[in-house]
Design a protein around this motif. Structure first.
Motif, PDB file in Angstrom:
ATOM      1  N   VAL A 148       0.850  -1.357   0.040  1.00  0.00           N
ATOM      2  CA  VAL A 148       0.259  -0.292   0.011  1.00  0.00           C
ATOM      3  C   VAL A 148       1.124   1.356  -0.076  1.00  0.00           C
ATOM      4  CG1 VAL A 148      -2.032  -1.804   1.512  1.00  0.00           C
ATOM      5  CG2 VAL A 148      -0.187   0.163   2.504  1.00  0.00           C
ATOM      6  N   PRO A 149       0.902   2.254  -0.304  1.00  0.00           N
ATOM      7  CA  PRO A 149       0.664   3.806  -0.645  1.00  0.00           C
ATOM      8  C   PRO A 149       1.393   3.944   0.591  1.00  0.00           C
ATOM      9  CG  PRO A 149      -0.878   3.408  -1.596  1.00  0.00           C
ATOM     10  CD  PRO A 149      -1.218   2.827  -0.517  1.00  0.00           C
ATOM     11  N   ASP A 150       2.554   4.776   0.998  1.00  0.00           N
ATOM     12  CA  ASP A 150       3.590   5.143   2.397  1.00  0.00           C
ATOM     13  C   ASP A 150       3.441   6.412   1.603  1.00  0.00           C
ATOM     14  OD1 ASP A 150       5.550   4.145   0.479  1.00  0.00           O
ATOM     15  OD2 ASP A 150       6.816   3.483   1.894  1.00  0.00           O
ATOM     16  N   GLY A 151       4.004   6.635   0.182  1.00  0.00           N
ATOM     17  CA  GLY A 151       4.381   8.105   0.217  1.00  0.00           C
ATOM     18  C   GLY A 151       6.107   8.520  -0.664  1.00  0.00           C
ATOM     19  N   CYS A 152       7.108   7.022  -0.313  1.00  0.00           N
ATOM     20  CA  CYS A 152       8.286   7.510  -0.627  1.00  0.00           C
ATOM     21  C   CYS A 152       7.881   6.207  -1.256  1.00  0.00           C
ATOM     22  CB  CYS A 152       8.924   5.853   0.421  1.00  0.00           C
ATOM     23  SG  CYS A 152       8.581   7.486   2.759  1.00  0.00           S
ATOM     24  N   PHE A 184      11.033   1.783  -7.839  1.00  0.00           N
ATOM     25  CA  PHE A 184       9.284   1.659  -7.435  1.00  0.00           C
ATOM     26  C   PHE A 184       8.679   3.478  -6.830  1.00  0.00           C
ATOM     27  CE2 PHE A 184       6.214  -1.413  -8.345  1.00  0.00           C
ATOM     28  CZ  PHE A 184       5.024  -0.897  -8.177  1.00  0.00           C
ATOM     29  N   GLY A 185       8.123   4.316  -8.251  1.00  0.00           N
ATOM     30  CA  GLY A 185       7.853   5.432  -8.043  1.00  0.00           C
ATOM     31  C   GLY A 185       6.274   4.981  -6.446  1.00  0.00           C
ATOM     32  N   GLN A 186       6.439   6.819  -7.102  1.00  0.00           N
ATOM     33  CA  GLN A 186       5.397   6.375  -5.856  1.00  0.00           C
ATOM     34  C   GLN A 186       3.677   5.935  -5.890  1.00  0.00           C
ATOM     35  OE1 GLN A 186       4.790   8.521  -3.167  1.00  0.00           O
ATOM     36  NE2 GLN A 186       6.191  10.231  -3.419  1.00  0.00           N
ATOM     37  N   ILE A 187       2.971   5.430  -5.077  1.00  0.00           N
ATOM     38  CA  ILE A 187       2.314   4.420  -5.134  1.00  0.00           C
ATOM     39  C   ILE A 187       0.931   5.388  -4.828  1.00  0.00           C
ATOM     40  CG2 ILE A 187       1.134   2.403  -4.284  1.00  0.00           C
ATOM     41  CD1 ILE A 187       4.059   1.267  -3.653  1.00  0.00           C
ATOM     42  N   ARG A 232      -0.185  28.081  -4.062  1.00  0.00           N
ATOM     43  CA  ARG A 232      -0.548  26.459  -4.005  1.00  0.00           C
ATOM     44  C   ARG A 232       0.056  25.929  -5.554  1.00  0.00           C
ATOM     45  NH1 ARG A 232      -4.202  22.771  -1.549  1.00  0.00           N
ATOM     46  NH2 ARG A 232      -4.841  21.523  -2.708  1.00  0.00           N
ATOM     47  N   ARG A 233      -0.695  27.198  -6.477  1.00  0.00           N
ATOM     48  CA  ARG A 233      -0.545  26.839  -7.739  1.00  0.00           C
ATOM     49  C   ARG A 233       1.389  26.548  -8.274  1.00  0.00           C
ATOM     50  NH1 ARG A 233      -4.110  30.058  -9.014  1.00  0.00           N
ATOM     51  NH2 ARG A 233      -3.151  32.350  -9.392  1.00  0.00           N
ATOM     52  N   SER A 234       2.001  27.217  -7.811  1.00  0.00           N
ATOM     53  CA  SER A 234       3.267  27.474  -7.894  1.00  0.00           C
ATOM     54  C   SER A 234       3.518  25.820  -7.100  1.00  0.00           C
ATOM     55  CB  SER A 234       4.191  28.183  -7.396  1.00  0.00           C
ATOM     56  OG  SER A 234       4.953  27.755  -7.310  1.00  0.00           O
ATOM     57  N   LEU A 235       3.483  25.365  -6.108  1.00  0.00           N
ATOM     58  CA  LEU A 235       3.335  23.825  -5.029  1.00  0.00           C
ATOM     59  C   LEU A 235       3.096  22.557  -5.475  1.00  0.00           C
ATOM     60  CD1 LEU A 235       4.640  22.974  -2.249  1.00  0.00           C
ATOM     61  CD2 LEU A 235       2.463  22.798  -1.180  1.00  0.00           C
ATOM     62  N   GLU A 236       1.932  23.324  -6.213  1.00  0.00           N
ATOM     63  CA  GLU A 236       1.154  21.920  -6.992  1.00  0.00           C
ATOM     64  C   GLU A 236       2.385  21.326  -8.540  1.00  0.00           C
ATOM     65  OE1 GLU A 236      -1.192  20.413  -7.348  1.00  0.00           O
ATOM     66  OE2 GLU A 236      -2.880  21.000  -5.561  1.00  0.00           O
ATOM     67  N   ARG A 237       2.803  22.687  -9.161  1.00  0.00           N
ATOM     68  CA  ARG A 237       3.846  21.874 -10.272  1.00  0.00           C
ATOM     69  C   ARG A 237       5.012  21.695  -9.844  1.00  0.00           C
ATOM     70  NH1 ARG A 237       1.880  27.192 -11.754  1.00  0.00           N
ATOM     71  NH2 ARG A 237       4.438  28.216 -10.879  1.00  0.00           N
ATOM     72  N   LYS A 238       5.619  22.206  -8.527  1.00  0.00           N
ATOM     73  CA  LYS A 238       6.834  21.622  -7.698  1.00  0.00           C
ATOM     74  C   LYS A 238       7.010  20.069  -7.576  1.00  0.00           C
ATOM     75  CE  LYS A 238       8.602  25.774  -6.527  1.00  0.00           C
ATOM     76  NZ  LYS A 238       9.261  27.558  -5.356  1.00  0.00           N
ATOM     77  N   PHE A 239       5.225  19.563  -6.470  1.00  0.00           N
ATOM     78  CA  PHE A 239       5.401  18.685  -6.391  1.00  0.00           C
ATOM     79  C   PHE A 239       5.288  17.439  -7.633  1.00  0.00           C
ATOM     80  CE2 PHE A 239       3.910  17.141  -1.496  1.00  0.00           C
ATOM     81  CZ  PHE A 239       4.513  18.562  -1.038  1.00  0.00           C
ATOM     82  N   SER A 240       4.879  18.508  -8.731  1.00  0.00           N
ATOM     83  CA  SER A 240       5.101  16.694  -9.714  1.00  0.00           C
ATOM     84  C   SER A 240       6.124  16.808 -10.093  1.00  0.00           C
ATOM     85  CB  SER A 240       3.595  18.271 -11.073  1.00  0.00           C
ATOM     86  OG  SER A 240       4.117  17.107 -11.849  1.00  0.00           O
ATOM     87  N   LYS A 241       6.731  17.957 -10.026  1.00  0.00           N
ATOM     88  CA  LYS A 241       8.574  17.898 -10.404  1.00  0.00           C
ATOM     89  C   LYS A 241       9.844  16.675  -9.302  1.00  0.00           C
ATOM     90  CE  LYS A 241      12.637  20.527 -11.967  1.00  0.00           C
ATOM     91  NZ  LYS A 241      12.830  21.801 -12.030  1.00  0.00           N
ATOM     92  N   GLN A 242       8.799  17.088  -8.093  1.00  0.00           N
ATOM     93  CA  GLN A 242      10.181  16.826  -7.615  1.00  0.00           C
ATOM     94  C   GLN A 242       8.893  15.170  -6.603  1.00  0.00           C
ATOM     95  OE1 GLN A 242      11.833  20.059  -5.050  1.00  0.00           O
ATOM     96  NE2 GLN A 242      13.508  18.537  -5.822  1.00  0.00           N
ATOM     97  N   VAL A 243       8.408  14.996  -6.706  1.00  0.00           N
ATOM     98  CA  VAL A 243       7.356  14.383  -5.106  1.00  0.00           C
ATOM     99  C   VAL A 243       6.670  13.056  -6.619  1.00  0.00           C
ATOM    100  CG1 VAL A 243       6.276  13.684  -3.840  1.00  0.00           C
ATOM    101  CG2 VAL A 243       7.577  15.287  -3.583  1.00  0.00           C
ATOM    102  N   GLY A 244       6.060  13.934  -7.307  1.00  0.00           N
ATOM    103  CA  GLY A 244       4.879  12.418  -8.119  1.00  0.00           C
ATOM    104  C   GLY A 244       3.670  12.838  -8.513  1.00  0.00           C
ATOM    105  N   SER A 283      -0.022  14.955  -6.043  1.00  0.00           N
ATOM    106  CA  SER A 283       0.218  17.006  -5.066  1.00  0.00           C
ATOM    107  C   SER A 283       0.366  16.442  -3.969  1.00  0.00           C
ATOM    108  CB  SER A 283      -1.379  16.455  -5.470  1.00  0.00           C
ATOM    109  OG  SER A 283      -2.005  15.939  -4.827  1.00  0.00           O
ATOM    110  N   PRO A 284       0.537  17.602  -3.581  1.00  0.00           N
ATOM    111  CA  PRO A 284       0.158  17.721  -1.998  1.00  0.00           C
ATOM    112  C   PRO A 284      -0.587  17.197  -1.328  1.00  0.00           C
ATOM    113  CG  PRO A 284       0.603  19.857  -2.905  1.00  0.00           C
ATOM    114  CD  PRO A 284       0.721  18.588  -4.405  1.00  0.00           C
ATOM    115  N   LYS A 285      -1.948  17.519  -1.843  1.00  0.00           N
ATOM    116  CA  LYS A 285      -3.017  16.780  -1.633  1.00  0.00           C
ATOM    117  C   LYS A 285      -2.849  15.621  -1.051  1.00  0.00           C
ATOM    118  CE  LYS A 285      -8.484  17.091  -0.950  1.00  0.00           C
ATOM    119  NZ  LYS A 285      -9.683  17.418  -2.267  1.00  0.00           N
ATOM    120  N   GLN A 286      -2.513  14.376  -2.291  1.00  0.00           N
ATOM    121  CA  GLN A 286      -2.355  13.169  -1.988  1.00  0.00           C
ATOM    122  C   GLN A 286      -1.643  13.100  -1.259  1.00  0.00           C
ATOM    123  OE1 GLN A 286      -1.668  11.094  -6.343  1.00  0.00           O
ATOM    124  NE2 GLN A 286      -3.112   9.694  -5.574  1.00  0.00           N
ATOM    125  N   LEU A 287      -0.570  13.323  -1.425  1.00  0.00           N
ATOM    126  CA  LEU A 287       0.456  13.347  -0.053  1.00  0.00           C
ATOM    127  C   LEU A 287       0.443  12.952   1.370  1.00  0.00           C
ATOM    128  CD1 LEU A 287       3.663  11.498   0.262  1.00  0.00           C
ATOM    129  CD2 LEU A 287       4.390  14.590   0.570  1.00  0.00           C
TER     130      LEU A 287
END
Length: 273
Positions: free
Chosen positions: A36-40, A69-72, A188-200, A202-206
């Motif tokens: 199951v997802p763990d954010g890592c 294995f990327g974000q689950i 918020r919009r800037s953070l969404e873009r940065k999360f997509s690039k660095q985390v894979g 959204s911050p809400k989903q994480l």
């Protein structure tokens, strides 16, 4: 079943959460295990027998010997074909993006062979060295030297991404993103873009995943605790909301979780993480 974690080198501890090993003796009747997802994000090396990952109820692929294995974002199922022996690196949500140029969102919900992410000859050499290493400590030294050679500028870790994740972790996923950003929509919009690039993701989903992990730990560490109390402690609106999120990320409901043989591996890992 032997699962252990190891701290990373100080020069990597801003990006790497831990190294870990998993050994399970051969069992001809090994059941599918639900992950199951763990954010890592995980970089894994399979040192034992092959491992299947199911792509449907009956179809599966054999996982590569070395992979990321990327974000689950949903549960997936694996099943060993024999002896399990795995060595892996667990990266913080923003960690692995600092070692590759490929968009991190492309790695979500699948395994990507190392030869697709790094120079082919260096990836093959890394896999060979990890497999042939005589000890876990040797493997840690090999992978850390490899990662340090790929990472040269600590300043690329975006402060707003890192601070947002730190806040989400410290509040067990219960801080609304708008609250973290003080209701500044442009941020918020800037953070969404940065999360997509660095985390894979959204911050809400994480945040939802971090909150679920906190609830899982509550269930594992106090099996007598009522679900309504778990939901309350983890700031779910109500028990129905808790069960909905739980099923979204685990594929089962909280009552069935503890007695589900397919959750043995995940329960072991998350109870010790």
């Amino acid at each position: 079943m032997n699962y252990k974690t190891y701290k990373p080198h100080p020069n990597l501890d801003a990006l790497v959460k831990c190294h870990w090993i998993l050994e399970v003796p051969h069992n001809t009747e090994a059941t599918k295990q639900r992950i199951v997802p763990d954010g890592c994000i995980e970089m894994c090396f399979i040192l034992g027998d092959d491992v299947k990952r199911y792509t449907s109820e009956t179809e599966y692929i054999i996982q590569p010997r070395s992979m990321v294995f990327g974000q689950i974002t949903k549960p997936y199922y694996i099943q060993p074909t024999g002896y399990v022996n795995t060595f892996a690196v667990r990266f913080y949500p923003y960690g692995f993006a600092n070692f590759i140029s490929r968009p991190i969102s492309e790695l979500a919900d699948k395994e990507t062979p190392l030869i697709s992410l790094f120079n082919e000859s260096s990836a093959i050499e890394l896999e060979r060295a990890i497999i042939e290493a005589a000890s876990t400590q040797s493997r840690i030294e090999i992978i850390e030297n490899f990662l340090l050679s790929k990472f040269t500028d600590p300043s690329v870790i975006d402060n707003i991404v890192q601070s947002t994740i730190k806040t989400l972790n410290s509040t067990k996923g219960n801080s609304p993103i708008n609250s973290i950003l003080k209701h500044d929509l442009s941020k918020r919009r800037s953070l969404e873009r940065k999360f997509s690039k660095q985390v894979g993701i959204s911050p809400k989903q994480l945040g939802k995943i971090i909150r679920l992990q906190a609830a899982l730990k509550s269930i594992l560490n106090n099996t007598e605790e009522k679900l309504t109390q778990v939901a309350y402690e983890n700031k779910y609106y109500d028990q129905a909301h808790f069960i909905k999120d739980f099923k979204e990320f685990t594929g089962t409901n909280p009552k069935e979780y503890l007695n589900d043989e397919q959750m043995i591996l995940s329960s072991l890992i998350y109870s010790k993480d």
